[in-house]
Design a protein around this motif. Structure first.
Motif, PDB file in Angstrom:
ATOM      1  N   SER A   1       0.826  -1.213   0.000  1.00 23.31           N
ATOM      2  CA  SER A   1       0.000   0.000   0.000  1.00 23.31           C
ATOM      3  C   SER A   1       0.859   1.262   0.000  1.00 23.31           C
ATOM      4  O   SER A   1       0.375   2.348  -0.279  1.00 23.31           O
ATOM      5  CB  SER A   1      -0.891   0.016   1.254  1.00 23.31           C
ATOM      6  OG  SER A   1      -0.094   0.173   2.415  1.00 23.31           O
ATOM      7  N   GLY A   2       2.134   1.109   0.335  1.00 23.11           N
ATOM      8  CA  GLY A   2       2.939   2.283   0.623  1.00 23.11           C
ATOM      9  C   GLY A   2       2.832   2.597   2.103  1.00 23.11           C
ATOM     10  O   GLY A   2       1.848   2.270   2.763  1.00 23.11           O
ATOM     11  N   VAL A   3       3.847   3.213   2.657  1.00 25.99           N
ATOM     12  CA  VAL A   3       3.864   3.468   4.093  1.00 25.99           C
ATOM     13  C   VAL A   3       2.907   4.611   4.436  1.00 25.99           C
ATOM     14  O   VAL A   3       2.827   5.606   3.728  1.00 25.99           O
ATOM     15  CB  VAL A   3       5.308   3.755   4.571  1.00 25.99           C
ATOM     16  CG1 VAL A   3       5.843   5.044   3.986  1.00 25.99           C
ATOM     17  CG2 VAL A   3       5.397   3.785   6.083  1.00 25.99           C
ATOM     18  N   PHE A   4       2.152   4.423   5.525  1.00 21.76           N
ATOM     19  CA  PHE A   4       1.191   5.441   5.953  1.00 21.76           C
ATOM     20  C   PHE A   4       1.220   5.558   7.471  1.00 21.76           C
ATOM     21  O   PHE A   4       1.758   4.694   8.171  1.00 21.76           O
ATOM     22  CB  PHE A   4      -0.229   5.113   5.470  1.00 21.76           C
ATOM     23  CG  PHE A   4      -0.787   3.806   5.995  1.00 21.76           C
ATOM     24  CD1 PHE A   4      -1.383   3.719   7.252  1.00 21.76           C
ATOM     25  CD2 PHE A   4      -0.735   2.658   5.211  1.00 21.76           C
ATOM     26  CE1 PHE A   4      -1.895   2.520   7.728  1.00 21.76           C
ATOM     27  CE2 PHE A   4      -1.254   1.456   5.678  1.00 21.76           C
ATOM     28  CZ  PHE A   4      -1.834   1.387   6.943  1.00 21.76           C
ATOM     29  N   ASN A   5       0.642   6.662   7.959  1.00 23.88           N
ATOM     30  CA  ASN A   5       0.485   6.844   9.404  1.00 23.88           C
ATOM     31  C   ASN A   5      -0.967   7.221   9.685  1.00 23.88           C
ATOM     32  O   ASN A   5      -1.838   7.022   8.829  1.00 23.88           O
ATOM     33  CB  ASN A   5       1.465   7.879   9.954  1.00 23.88           C
ATOM     34  CG  ASN A   5       1.320   9.234   9.281  1.00 23.88           C
ATOM     35  OD1 ASN A   5       0.281   9.546   8.676  1.00 23.88           O
ATOM     36  ND2 ASN A   5       2.349  10.066   9.378  1.00 23.88           N
ATOM     37  N   ALA A   6      -1.241   7.778  10.838  1.00 26.93           N
ATOM     38  CA  ALA A   6      -2.621   8.081  11.226  1.00 26.93           C
ATOM     39  C   ALA A   6      -3.282   9.073  10.281  1.00 26.93           C
ATOM     40  O   ALA A   6      -4.506   9.055  10.106  1.00 26.93           O
ATOM     41  CB  ALA A   6      -2.659   8.613  12.657  1.00 26.93           C
ATOM     42  N   LYS A   7      -2.500   9.933   9.645  1.00 25.59           N
ATOM     43  CA  LYS A   7      -3.061  10.987   8.797  1.00 25.59           C
ATOM     44  C   LYS A   7      -3.189  10.581   7.337  1.00 25.59           C
ATOM     45  O   LYS A   7      -3.909  11.228   6.575  1.00 25.59           O
ATOM     46  CB  LYS A   7      -2.195  12.242   8.902  1.00 25.59           C
ATOM     47  CG  LYS A   7      -2.184  12.851  10.302  1.00 25.59           C
ATOM     48  CD  LYS A   7      -1.285  14.079  10.357  1.00 25.59           C
ATOM     49  CE  LYS A   7      -1.269  14.673  11.755  1.00 25.59           C
ATOM     50  NZ  LYS A   7      -0.381  15.864  11.843  1.00 25.59           N
ATOM     51  N   GLY A   8      -2.467   9.542   6.907  1.00 26.73           N
ATOM     52  CA  GLY A   8      -2.539   9.123   5.519  1.00 26.73           C
ATOM     53  C   GLY A   8      -1.175   8.707   4.990  1.00 26.73           C
ATOM     54  O   GLY A   8      -0.249   8.434   5.754  1.00 26.73           O
ATOM     55  N   GLN A   9      -1.050   8.666   3.656  1.00 26.79           N
ATOM     56  CA  GLN A   9       0.206   8.269   3.032  1.00 26.79           C
ATOM     57  C   GLN A   9       1.333   9.224   3.429  1.00 26.79           C
ATOM     58  O   GLN A   9       1.125  10.432   3.529  1.00 26.79           O
ATOM     59  CB  GLN A   9       0.058   8.273   1.513  1.00 26.79           C
ATOM     60  CG  GLN A   9      -0.892   7.215   0.976  1.00 26.79           C
ATOM     61  CD  GLN A   9      -0.382   5.807   1.188  1.00 26.79           C
ATOM     62  OE1 GLN A   9      -1.024   5.020   1.876  1.00 26.79           O
ATOM     63  NE2 GLN A   9       0.758   5.489   0.625  1.00 26.79           N
ATOM     64  N   ILE A  10       2.513   8.668   3.651  1.00 28.31           N
ATOM     65  CA  ILE A  10       3.664   9.466   4.051  1.00 28.31           C
ATOM     66  C   ILE A  10       4.450   9.858   2.796  1.00 28.31           C
ATOM     67  O   ILE A  10       4.819   9.005   1.986  1.00 28.31           O
ATOM     68  CB  ILE A  10       4.564   8.685   5.025  1.00 28.31           C
ATOM     69  CG1 ILE A  10       3.785   8.340   6.303  1.00 28.31           C
ATOM     70  CG2 ILE A  10       5.805   9.484   5.373  1.00 28.31           C
ATOM     71  CD1 ILE A  10       4.579   7.535   7.309  1.00 28.31           C
ATOM     72  N   SER A  11       4.710  11.133   2.646  1.00 24.76           N
ATOM     73  CA  SER A  11       5.422  11.642   1.476  1.00 24.76           C
ATOM     74  C   SER A  11       6.922  11.367   1.588  1.00 24.76           C
ATOM     75  O   SER A  11       7.426  10.964   2.648  1.00 24.76           O
ATOM     76  CB  SER A  11       5.190  13.142   1.339  1.00 24.76           C
ATOM     77  OG  SER A  11       5.797  13.837   2.422  1.00 24.76           O
ATOM     78  N   GLY A  12       7.636  11.631   0.495  1.00 27.73           N
ATOM     79  CA  GLY A  12       9.086  11.448   0.494  1.00 27.73           C
ATOM     80  C   GLY A  12       9.792  12.235   1.582  1.00 27.73           C
ATOM     81  O   GLY A  12      10.582  11.670   2.357  1.00 27.73           O
ATOM     82  N   PRO A  13       9.559  13.549   1.696  1.00 26.10           N
ATOM     83  CA  PRO A  13      10.191  14.327   2.766  1.00 26.10           C
ATOM     84  C   PRO A  13       9.807  13.835   4.160  1.00 26.10           C
ATOM     85  O   PRO A  13      10.628  13.856   5.091  1.00 26.10           O
ATOM     86  CB  PRO A  13       9.675  15.749   2.518  1.00 26.10           C
ATOM     87  CG  PRO A  13       9.354  15.787   1.059  1.00 26.10           C
ATOM     88  CD  PRO A  13       8.853  14.410   0.730  1.00 26.10           C
ATOM     89  N   GLU A  14       8.565  13.371   4.308  1.00 26.94           N
ATOM     90  CA  GLU A  14       8.128  12.859   5.618  1.00 26.94           C
ATOM     91  C   GLU A  14       8.849  11.562   5.955  1.00 26.94           C
ATOM     92  O   GLU A  14       9.199  11.324   7.122  1.00 26.94           O
ATOM     93  CB  GLU A  14       6.615  12.647   5.608  1.00 26.94           C
ATOM     94  CG  GLU A  14       5.824  13.938   5.627  1.00 26.94           C
ATOM     95  CD  GLU A  14       4.338  13.720   5.426  1.00 26.94           C
ATOM     96  OE1 GLU A  14       3.548  14.539   5.937  1.00 26.94           O
ATOM     97  OE2 GLU A  14       3.955  12.731   4.759  1.00 26.94           O
ATOM     98  N   LYS A  15       9.096  10.717   4.956  1.00 24.79           N
ATOM     99  CA  LYS A  15       9.849   9.485   5.198  1.00 24.79           C
ATOM    100  C   LYS A  15      11.294   9.807   5.607  1.00 24.79           C
ATOM    101  O   LYS A  15      11.855   9.151   6.490  1.00 24.79           O
ATOM    102  CB  LYS A  15       9.832   8.596   3.947  1.00 24.79           C
ATOM    103  CG  LYS A  15       8.566   7.767   3.811  1.00 24.79           C
ATOM    104  CD  LYS A  15       8.601   6.867   2.607  1.00 24.79           C
ATOM    105  CE  LYS A  15       8.088   7.594   1.391  1.00 24.79           C
ATOM    106  NZ  LYS A  15       7.906   6.703   0.221  1.00 24.79           N
TER     107      LYS A  15
END
Length: 399
Positions: free
Chosen positions: A61-75
Motif C-alpha cells: 500500500s505504501g507506508v502510511f500513518n494516522a493521517k494518511g500516506q507518508i510523502s518522500g520528505p516525511e519518510k
C-alpha cells in the motif's frame, strides 16, 4: 480443535543497542521503512524472520500513518527520528485469515481506519501516550493472507524512574494479554453493528412524546409508590451516587423503579430485542476468544451494558427525586403553619405520581444513551486511568 483465529499478531521489540535494531532504526540503507513502503526485502539477511517478497512493489500500500500516506520528505524525517531516538522500537505484523482479510482489510484506507481505531486504547493499555507515540504501517497483499506491518516508538520518555527521580522510556517486553486484547479489538471492530439501536432511539423519542401527552407506564401506581418511598428513603446527606455505600439502603428500590420503567409498554419489546442482539454478539465473541485461547469474560458486552445502564438510570432517578425534595424543602422554609408545610410536601408526593409519564420517557432515553455510548465510555475510562497512573508515577505497573 476449534476454528483458527481470523487475526494473528507477531510482536518484536528492539531496545537501543540490541541486535537487529539497525534495520528498524534506519541505520542501514536497506531499512524497515523501505520494506514496509515497497514490500521488497533482501531476505537472505534474515531469511526466517518474515515472509519473502518477490520484486513486486504494487503489492504494498505504501507506508502510511494516522493521517494518511507518508510523502518522500516525511519518510526522510521519519528515518532521522528513528536513528536519533533512545526509545525502544516495536515491530508488529498483523496477519488476517485469507477470506477474512480480503473482506475486511482489503484496502489501505481500511487498514488505516482500523489502526486509528484500535491503536490508541492499545497504547494506553501498555503505558504509552497515544498523542506522544509515533507509528507507521503498510498493508501488504503479496500473499493470500493480507497483513499489516506496523512499527511504533515513543516520542519522549514518560515512565517514572525511581532511581533517578526522572523519566525513562518504556521497556520493550509487552504482556501477551495486551496483544490478545489488541487482536480481540480488531475482530470486534469488524463485527457487524447490533441491529435496531437507531430504531430503539426513535421509539424512545416517540414514547417520551406519548408520555408527556398522558400515555403512562404499564404500572403507574407501583412506580409512583416506589418514587414516594424513595423520597423518604434517599439519604439527605453524603454521597448520593447510585453505587455509593451511602445508598445501600435505597438501591434495591432504585433498581425496582428502573425495572418498572424498562417494562413500559412502549419500550419493553425493542429493549428485549436489543438484549437478544447483545447476547448473540456475546456468542460471536466467545467463538473469537476460543480461537485465540483467551478468557471471554472481559470482552462480553451484554453484562457491562446491563450493569452500566442500571447505574445510569439509577443516578437519573436519584437526581430527579432529590431535586423535587430539595425544591419542596426550599418552598417549605417560607411557610410557618404546620398544615401548609404538610400540604406542600403532600403535593410533591402526588406530583411524583403524576410525573411518572415524563419520568419514564426521560429515563428510557438514558437506556438508549448508555447503549450507544458504551464504547466511548470504555475508552474514556482507559484514558483517565492511564493519565492518573502517569501522574502518580505508577504507569510501570503495565510493564
Amino acid at each position: 480443535m476449534g476454528n483458527p483465529p481470523n487475526v494473528v499478531a507477531m510482536l518484536h521489540y528492539y531496545e537501543k543497542g540490541s541486535q537487529g535494531r539497525d534495520f528498524y532504526s534506519s541505520d542501514k540503507k536497506d531499512d524497515y521503512v523501505g520494506y514496509v513502503d515497497k514490500g521488497i526485502r533482501q531476505t537472505e539477511e534474515k531469511p526466517n524472520e518474515y515472509l519473502g517478497y518477490a520484486d513486486n512493489p504494487e503489492k504494498s500500500s505504501g507506508v502510511f500513518n494516522a493521517k494518511g500516506q507518508i510523502s518522500g520528505p516525511e519518510k526522510k524525517a521519519l528515518r532521522k527520528r528513528l536513528r536519533e531516538t533512545d526509545s525502544c522500537i516495536w515491530d508488529m505484523v498483523i496477519s488476517f485469515e485469507e477470506e477474512y482479510g480480503k473482506a475486511n482489510c482489503g484496502t489501505p484506507e481500511k487498514a488505516r481506519e482500523l489502526l486509528n481505531k484500535v491503536l490508541p486504547p492499545f497504547f494506553r493499555s501498555i503505558g504509552l501516550n497515544p498523542e506522544k507515540t509515533t507509528w507507521y504501517a503498510g498493508l501488504h497483499q503479496n500473499t493470500d493472507n493480507r497483513h499489516i506491518h506496523l512499527s511504533f516508538f515513543q516520542d519522549e520518555p514518560n515512565f517514572y524512574d525511581r532511581k533517578t527521580k526522572g523519566k525513562k522510556y518504556r521497556r520493550g517486553k509487552i504482556p501477551i494479554s495486551k496483544v490478545n486484547d489488541l487482536k480481540m479489538s480488531i475482530e470486534r471492530h469488524y463485527l457487524s453493528p447490533i441491529q435496531g439501536v437507531e430504531r430503539m432511539r426513535q421509539l424512545l423519542v416517540e414514547e417520551s412524546r406519548k408520555a408527556v401527552s398522558g400515555s403512562y407506564s404499564k404500572d403507574k401506581d407501583s412506580l409512583g409508590r416506589i418514587c414516594q418511598k424513595l423520597y423518604e428513603e434517599i439519604p439527605k446527606t453524603g454521597d448520593l451516587g447510585y453505587a455509593s455505600k451511602n445508598m445501600d439502603g435505597a438501591r434495591s428500590d432504585v433498581d425496582a423503579a428502573s425495572d418498572l420503567i424498562l417494562e413500559n409498554s412502549g419500550i419493553r419489546e425493542p429493549y428485549r430485542k436489543l438484549l437478544l442482539e447483545a447476547e448473540k454478539r456475546n456468542k460471536e465473541i466467545r467463538v473469537i476468544c476460543s480461537a485465540h485461547h483467551v478468557d471471554p469474560e472481559p470482552y462480553l458486552y451484554a453484562p457491562k451494558f446491563r450493569k452500566d445502564m442500571k447505574r445510569r438510570m439509577g443516578n437519573a432517578i436519584i437526581k430527579e427525586i432529590v431535586k423535587k425534595r430539595s425544591d419542596t424543602e426550599e418552598a417549605c422554609r417560607s411557610l410557618h403553619h404546620p398544615r401548609a408545610i404538610q400540604r406542600t410536601r403532600q403535593k410533591t408526593l402526588m406530583s411524583l405520581l403524576n410525573d411518572v409519564a415524563y419520568f419514564t420517557g426521560k429515563i428510557s432515553r438514558i437506556a438508549y444513551e448508555e447503549y450507544a455510548s458504551q464504547k466511548a465510555t470504555e475508552e474514556a475510562w482507559d484514558r483517565a486511568r492511564f493519565e492518573v497512573a502517569l501522574e502518580k508515577g505508577e504507569a510501570e505497573v503495565e510493564l
